[in-house]
Design an enzyme around this catalytic site. Sequence first.
Site, mmCIF file in Angstrom:
data_model
loop_
_atom_site.group_PDB
_atom_site.id
_atom_site.type_symbol
_atom_site.label_atom_id
_atom_site.label_comp_id
_atom_site.label_asym_id
_atom_site.label_seq_id
_atom_site.Cartn_x
_atom_site.Cartn_y
_atom_site.Cartn_z
ATOM 1 N N SER A 148 -50.993 23.734 61.109
ATOM 2 C CA SER A 148 -51.399 24.947 61.822
ATOM 3 C C SER A 148 -52.653 24.632 62.624
ATOM 4 C CB SER A 148 -51.702 26.069 60.827
ATOM 5 O OG SER A 148 -52.376 27.153 61.449
ATOM 6 N N TYR A 162 -56.157 28.242 53.088
ATOM 7 C CA TYR A 162 -55.099 27.959 54.055
ATOM 8 C C TYR A 162 -55.569 26.923 55.066
ATOM 9 C CZ TYR A 162 -51.645 28.850 57.749
ATOM 10 O OH TYR A 162 -50.664 28.719 58.707
#
Length: 267
Positions: A148, A162
């Site tokens: 990401s 995350y």
Amino acid sequence: MSGRLQDRVAIITGAGSVGPGWGNGKATAVRFAEEGSKIFATDINLDAAAETKKLITDAGGTCVTHIADITKTENVKALVGACMDEFGRIDILHNNVGGSMPGGPADMPEDVWQGQIDHNLTHIYLMCRYVLPIMEEQGKGVIINMSSTSGIRYSGHPHTAYAATKAAIIQFSRSVAIQYAKKGVRCNSILPGLMHTPMVEARLAGHRAGGDVDKIVADRNAAIPMGWAGDGRDTANAALFLASDEARFITATEIIVDGGRSAASPY
């Protein structure tokens, strides 16, 4: 005319979708099948994987589904074995499972931190642990790991675990790529930005906009230089390129799919 992935066997993890639309795994499974790949679609939700399978088989493709919690070693060993029993080889591994939970170090419970590590990172290690020996024996293989843009820049929201796991995926992929470069195995990662996947409605709107989907979509679009968000089909096309022979000299690197957002400032 043969497809770009004709007769190659691809394991797609997270191949289902949490709702209507194009999630990354679902879109990639369908796109690979369109190019001739035989799909081994695994998901923790078998109904979701079955929906992906129907799209593929209705179009004349080949897809086998398998239910698994790929944070569990025995589940991973079983799904890799099932794929080998079905197809006899594994040419492509696309590690697609992931998700974010909010919080920073001071307010994130320890079990949430550990859950994020398992959900986003440990499963990639486990999948590679059991697939790499097969690819090495074949003398050929491609691994694509979903990271990401949160792994390379602050997202504007405190999702520390995350972000940390997504950064780790990038370096994990580079390390694997170098270790296996002379063994015929390529490994790269994809870094999506603010994509409009079913996860927006199913999860993010509740975390960040009090359930107001229109607001979160508008806010995310405004943060993207192109003015609109891509979806799973855009990451699927990046994965297709990396899986194909067109990317034969590309390994240990990343493709950013974010409409220019990671190059823009501020976050």
